[in-house]
Design an enzyme around this catalytic site. Structure first.
Site, PDB file in Angstrom:
ATOM      1  N   CYS A 248       0.181   5.215  -6.699  1.00 18.56           N
ATOM      2  CA  CYS A 248       0.754   3.583  -6.869  1.00 18.56           C
ATOM      3  C   CYS A 248       1.540   3.686  -8.110  1.00 18.56           C
ATOM      4  CB  CYS A 248      -0.435   2.795  -7.114  1.00 18.56           C
ATOM      5  SG  CYS A 248      -1.441   2.560  -5.612  1.00 18.56           S
TER       6      CYS A 248
ATOM      7  N   GLU B 179      -2.008  -2.170  -4.452  1.00 18.45           N
ATOM      8  CA  GLU B 179      -0.602  -2.191  -5.196  1.00 18.45           C
ATOM      9  C   GLU B 179       0.370  -1.772  -4.104  1.00 18.45           C
ATOM     10  OE1 GLU B 179      -3.267  -0.442  -6.174  1.00 18.45           O
ATOM     11  OE2 GLU B 179      -3.227   0.395  -8.138  1.00 18.45           O
TER      12      GLU B 179
ATOM     13  N   CYS C  14      -3.508   4.356  -9.735  1.00 18.41           N
ATOM     14  CA  CYS C  14      -3.357   5.906  -9.679  1.00 18.41           C
ATOM     15  C   CYS C  14      -1.946   6.389  -9.665  1.00 18.41           C
ATOM     16  CB  CYS C  14      -4.058   6.323  -8.239  1.00 18.41           C
ATOM     17  SG  CYS C  14      -3.003   5.748  -6.686  1.00 18.41           S
TER      18      CYS C  14
ATOM     19  N   HIS D  24      -3.480   1.488  -0.579  1.00 15.89           N
ATOM     20  CA  HIS D  24      -4.061   0.828  -1.837  1.00 15.89           C
ATOM     21  C   HIS D  24      -3.505  -0.578  -2.263  1.00 15.89           C
ATOM     22  CE1 HIS D  24      -4.824   4.891  -4.132  1.00 15.89           C
ATOM     23  NE2 HIS D  24      -5.439   4.692  -2.735  1.00 15.89           N
TER      24      HIS D  24
END
Length: 156
Positions: free
Chosen positions: A88, A57, A85, A55
């Site tokens: 993260c 992040e 999410c 992801h």
């Protein structure tokens, strides 16, 4: 940090989301800032890297840790175009990020405000300042357009 700075850095995160879109990745981008300087910039790379943890992040946190030569991202602000999410949010907490600024809410997986409030949970040993809704419209629209296009292609 002033909201004008928030928009300046979110614009850079949005540029990362556009780079993800160009790579046919879910268009989410992130930048990490410390002392007014961008120390990391990334976008989703799950498809390209074949890595479920890639992801925006997560990639940005890894870059920032390498830049600082430390896992502690104290005094850092993470700008991300979509609400983080649970995975993260956990990494943000573990990295000791000071502030998270995000654009669009994620009603299906958001762990900052939408479904959970992990970053502000008093039961945990670290809490993160949160600013939401910065450039919310373009950050949400790029995702809406991406998924609408995917659905159209899937129906052909």
């Amino acid at each position: 940090m002033k909201s004008t700075n928030h928009e300046q850095f979110m614009t850079q995160a949005y540029a990362e989301a556009q780079a993800a879109l160009a790579a046919d990745e879910v268009p989410v981008g992130a930048v990490i800032v410390r002392d007014g300087q961008v120390i990391a910039a990334a976008h989703n790379g799950r498809e390209q890297l074949r890595d479920p943890t890639a992801h925006a992040e997560m990639v940005a946190i890894t870059q920032a840790a390498a830049t600082l030569d430390s896992w502690r991202l104290e005094r850092c602000t993470l700008y991300v175009t979509l609400e983080p999410c649970p995975m993260c949010a956990g990494a943000i907490l573990q990295a000791r990020v000071q502030t998270v600024v995000y654009g669009a809410d994620d009603p299906k997986a958001g762990a900052v405000r939408s479904l959970f409030r992990l970053l502000e949970d008093s039961r945990l040993n670290h809490r993160v300042e949160v600013v939401s809704g910065v450039m919310q419209e373009p950050c949400g629209q790029i995702l809406t357009d991406f998924f609408e296009a995917k659905r159209r292609l899937g129906k052909k």
